[in-house]
Scaffold this active site. Structure first.
Site, PDB file in Angstrom:
ATOM      1  N   ASP A  30       0.845  -1.196   0.000  1.00 51.25           N
ATOM      2  CA  ASP A  30       0.000   0.000   0.000  1.00 51.25           C
ATOM      3  C   ASP A  30       0.878   1.242   0.000  1.00 51.25           C
ATOM      4  O   ASP A  30       1.995   1.205   0.526  1.00 51.25           O
ATOM      5  CB  ASP A  30      -0.920   0.012   1.238  1.00 51.25           C
ATOM      6  N   PHE A 150     -16.828 -11.142  -4.441  1.00 44.15           N
ATOM      7  CA  PHE A 150     -18.252 -10.989  -4.124  1.00 44.15           C
ATOM      8  C   PHE A 150     -18.456 -10.812  -2.630  1.00 44.15           C
ATOM      9  O   PHE A 150     -19.467 -11.199  -2.081  1.00 44.15           O
ATOM     10  CB  PHE A 150     -19.038 -12.207  -4.633  1.00 44.15           C
ATOM     11  N   ASN A 206     -23.940  -7.856  -9.052  1.00 43.92           N
ATOM     12  CA  ASN A 206     -24.219  -6.743  -8.133  1.00 43.92           C
ATOM     13  C   ASN A 206     -25.448  -5.963  -8.569  1.00 43.92           C
ATOM     14  O   ASN A 206     -26.284  -5.590  -7.747  1.00 43.92           O
ATOM     15  CB  ASN A 206     -23.017  -5.795  -8.080  1.00 43.92           C
ATOM     16  N   LEU A 248     -34.535  -9.442  -0.069  1.00 43.54           N
ATOM     17  CA  LEU A 248     -35.901  -8.965  -0.299  1.00 43.54           C
ATOM     18  C   LEU A 248     -36.343  -8.086   0.872  1.00 43.54           C
ATOM     19  O   LEU A 248     -37.527  -7.964   1.139  1.00 43.54           O
ATOM     20  CB  LEU A 248     -36.861 -10.148  -0.438  1.00 43.54           C
ATOM     21  N   ALA A 250     -37.212  -4.798   2.423  1.00 38.92           N
ATOM     22  CA  ALA A 250     -37.544  -3.423   2.025  1.00 38.92           C
ATOM     23  C   ALA A 250     -36.915  -2.457   3.021  1.00 38.92           C
ATOM     24  O   ALA A 250     -36.697  -2.793   4.180  1.00 38.92           O
ATOM     25  CB  ALA A 250     -39.056  -3.256   2.011  1.00 38.92           C
ATOM     26  N   CYS A 258     -20.432  -0.655  -3.265  1.00 37.51           N
ATOM     27  CA  CYS A 258     -20.576  -1.424  -4.502  1.00 37.51           C
ATOM     28  C   CYS A 258     -21.838  -1.124  -5.297  1.00 37.51           C
ATOM     29  O   CYS A 258     -21.756  -0.696  -6.450  1.00 37.51           O
ATOM     30  CB  CYS A 258     -20.527  -2.914  -4.184  1.00 37.51           C
TER      31      CYS A 258
HETATM   32  C1  UDX Z   1     -22.376  -5.903  -1.808  1.00 42.48           C
HETATM   33  C2  UDX Z   1     -22.588  -7.338  -2.343  1.00 42.48           C
HETATM   34  O1  UDX Z   1     -23.465  -8.041  -1.454  1.00 42.48           O
HETATM   35  C3  UDX Z   1     -21.272  -8.056  -2.493  1.00 42.48           C
HETATM   36  O2  UDX Z   1     -21.493  -9.338  -3.073  1.00 42.48           O
HETATM   37  C4  UDX Z   1     -20.377  -7.232  -3.401  1.00 42.48           C
HETATM   38  O3  UDX Z   1     -19.146  -7.833  -3.618  1.00 42.48           O
HETATM   39  C5  UDX Z   1     -20.193  -5.841  -2.813  1.00 42.48           C
HETATM   40  O4  UDX Z   1     -21.476  -5.225  -2.646  1.00 42.48           O
HETATM   41  P1  UDX Z   1     -22.005  -4.769   0.573  1.00 42.48           P
HETATM   42  O5  UDX Z   1     -22.081  -3.454  -0.153  1.00 42.48           O
HETATM   43  O6  UDX Z   1     -20.931  -4.970   1.563  1.00 42.48           O
HETATM   44  O7  UDX Z   1     -21.889  -5.983  -0.478  1.00 42.48           O
HETATM   45  O8  UDX Z   1     -23.377  -4.950   1.379  1.00 42.48           O
HETATM   46  P2  UDX Z   1     -24.755  -5.720   1.215  1.00 42.48           P
HETATM   47  O9  UDX Z   1     -24.961  -6.545   2.407  1.00 42.48           O
HETATM   48  O10 UDX Z   1     -24.896  -6.362  -0.086  1.00 42.48           O
HETATM   49  O11 UDX Z   1     -25.789  -4.499   1.315  1.00 42.48           O
HETATM   50  C6  UDX Z   1     -25.743  -3.395   0.421  1.00 42.48           C
HETATM   51  C7  UDX Z   1     -26.860  -2.434   0.709  1.00 42.48           C
HETATM   52  O12 UDX Z   1     -28.113  -3.006   0.350  1.00 42.48           O
HETATM   53  C8  UDX Z   1     -27.001  -2.028   2.168  1.00 42.48           C
HETATM   54  O13 UDX Z   1     -27.244  -0.637   2.256  1.00 42.48           O
HETATM   55  C9  UDX Z   1     -28.188  -2.817   2.681  1.00 42.48           C
HETATM   56  O14 UDX Z   1     -28.867  -2.163   3.726  1.00 42.48           O
HETATM   57  C10 UDX Z   1     -29.037  -2.869   1.425  1.00 42.48           C
HETATM   58  N1  UDX Z   1     -29.953  -4.032   1.409  1.00 42.48           N
HETATM   59  C11 UDX Z   1     -29.464  -5.294   1.354  1.00 42.48           C
HETATM   60  C12 UDX Z   1     -31.330  -3.807   1.423  1.00 42.48           C
HETATM   61  O15 UDX Z   1     -31.793  -2.665   1.466  1.00 42.48           O
HETATM   62  N2  UDX Z   1     -32.156  -4.903   1.386  1.00 42.48           N
HETATM   63  C13 UDX Z   1     -31.703  -6.181   1.319  1.00 42.48           C
HETATM   64  O16 UDX Z   1     -32.526  -7.102   1.280  1.00 42.48           O
HETATM   65  C14 UDX Z   1     -30.298  -6.383   1.319  1.00 42.48           C
END
Ligand code: UDX
Length: 435
Positions: A30, A150, A206, A248, A250, A258
């Site tokens: 880094d 992922f 994603n 799913l 809400a 991401c």
């Molecule tokens: C995500 C992907 O899950 C992961 O596979 C990818 O590599 C990077 O992006 P991350 O951003 O760490 O991971 O979080 P994640 O748990 O996926 O949630 C992302 C956002 O979606 C959060 O703000 C969460 O609150 C929201 N979310 C998630 C919902 O609103 N509803 C859901 O059912 C799931």
């Protein structure tokens, strides 16, 4: 194997530590000297459950360095895990990736495989390969492979060690063989595909999840209007294996490093190629407006927020992380402040990062939920931290001046508020004790 990893953010550091835990010798590189000094002491610069322990257990196979030349010159495999932040037009900023590619080109003195883990637009691996070959100093064979990650923040270690799949994107046989060897002790299906397909798998996955969330949020909004309950609806949907019961939930929309970035990047890429993806554009639009759902609900109870004491529970984009990127709190709290509200914030780990983003004399931070709620006119829940989920809901009416709780993450069953005096409004469900 001798492995180097460029970048020690979520992707790079978690990858490096997990590879070391499988017996590889890993050098994490880094540019940030302070971060490297911390990691040398066995401390993780990012908040990620399980990472510090795994790091400490594998320190004998982990080296941390700012010296890229010595790290890359005799590595068998070099992972690129640096950031690809969003540019103002929505496209991905690849300058950090190319900076590392250049460093590899001048440093590699041995045949090696460069593995791109950073999320990059389709076709970037081809460009990186040509770029490295153009700038290459020593006469060695440098392959380029795509290996998207992922992992989710908060479960990054588990998601890496027990990945749903390991995607190996290669255009030749040799780098595919090397990567299979790198991952031989990882218990996960390994898919060898073309490089461009691997790049696309990452975006398509994603963006599909983002789409699923925006879809369920629109269904939730409609549920509120027509008197259905989104949790019952998604329960019924989830039994269909073709739909699945995950992602799913809400709420007030997706945030993080991401989904917002990758939906915009794919949408940009598609438009740039005269091939608009309308579903993704719609997912972005829905998410942008969903983030303001609680403020809109609050307007029903208060015409204006001037001098109101507003308790905010959670400011990170999801629980289990101190990351605030694209968190709904970042767009809502400024609106409350602009309208003259006093904002009282509780978040178990996000406070420091929030202070770096927004500073205002009308914000106060508290270390307990109880103190945050004291005398509040309104409570907004932005993050479903377990402390919020397990909070005794009777305390809302005991502590708040006016017990109105607007929950953006559906933390409680509606029945929890039956028989209380608290007005409880969540997403896609009926309001309890409406006023
Ligand atoms: C995500 C992907 O899950 C992961 O596979 C990818 O590599 C990077 O992006 P991350 O951003 O760490 O991971 O979080 P994640 O748990 O996926 O949630 C992302 C956002 O979606 C959060 O703000 C969460 O609150 C929201 N979310 C998630 C919902 O609103 N509803 C859901 O059912 C799931």
């Amino acid at each position: 194997m001798k492995i180097a990893v460029a970048g020690t953010g979520y992707v790079g550091l978690v990858t490096g530590v997990c590879l070391a835990s499988k017996g590889h010798n890993v050098t994490c590189v880094d540019v940030d000297e302070q971060k490297v000094a911390m990691m040398k002491k066995g401390e993780s610069p990012i908040y990620e459950p399980g990472l510090p322990e795994l790091m400490r257990d594998n320190m004998d196979r982990l080296v941390f360095s700012t010296d890229y030349v010595s790290s890359y010159k005799d590595a068998d495999v070099i992972f690129i895990g640096v950031g690809t932040p969003e540019k103002t037009d929505g496209s991905a900023n690849l300058s950090y990736v190319y900076q590392v590619a250049k460093q590899i080109a001048v440093s590699a003195e041995k045949d090696c495989v460069v593995v791109v883990k950073s999320t990059v637009p389709i076709g970037t691996n081809d460009k990186i390969e040509s770029y490295i070959h153009d700038k290459q100093k020593h006469s060695v064979k440098i392959y380029v492979a795509s290996n998207p990650e992922f992992l989710s923040q908060g479960t990054a270690v588990r998601d890496t060690l027990h990945a749903s799949r390991i995607v190996i994107g290669v255009n030749e046989e040799e780098p595919g063989k090397v990567l299979k060897e790198v991952y031989q002790d990882f218990d996960a299906p390994k898919l060898v595909v073309g490089r461009r397909s691997a790049e696309m798998i990452k975006y398509a996955s994603n963006d599909f999840l983002a789409l699923k969330i925006s879809y369920v949020n629109e269904i939730a909004n409609l549920c509120e209007t027509v008197g259905a309950d989104v949790e019952e609806v998604t329960m019924g949907m989830g039994y269909d294996a073709r739909i699945g019961d995950r992602f799913l939930n809400a709420g007030i929309g997706y945030g993080g490093s991401c989904f917002p970035k990758d939906t915009k990047a794919l949408s940009w890429l598609a438009s740039f190629n005269d091939n608009e993806i309308r579903t993704i554009k719609a997912a972005i639009e829905v998410n942008d407006s969903q983030k303001f759902k609680l403020i809109k609900k609050a307007k029903k109870y208060y015409d204006e927020f001037l001098f109101l004491n507003v308790a905010v529970l959670g400011c990170t984009f999801k629980p289990g992380t101190d990351d605030l990127r694209e968190a709904p709190s970042l767009v809502n709290i400024p609106l409350l402040l602009e309208d003259g509200a006093n904002v009282r914030i509780w978040d178990p780990v996000g406070e420091e990062n929030f202070k770096k983003k927004i500073s205002n004399k009308n914000i106060q931070y508290f270390s307990t939920i109880e103190e945050t709620l004291e005398g509040a006119d309104l409570c907004l829940i932005f993050t479903e931290w377990e402390q919020v989920v397990n909070f005794d809901v009777r305390k809302y009416e005991e502590l708040m001046k006016t017990p109105i709780v607007l929950d953006g993450r559906n933390c409680y069953p509606l029945s929890a508020f039956e028989g209380t005096k608290t007005t409880y409004s969540s997403i896609g469900r009926r309001t309890i004790n409406d006023r």
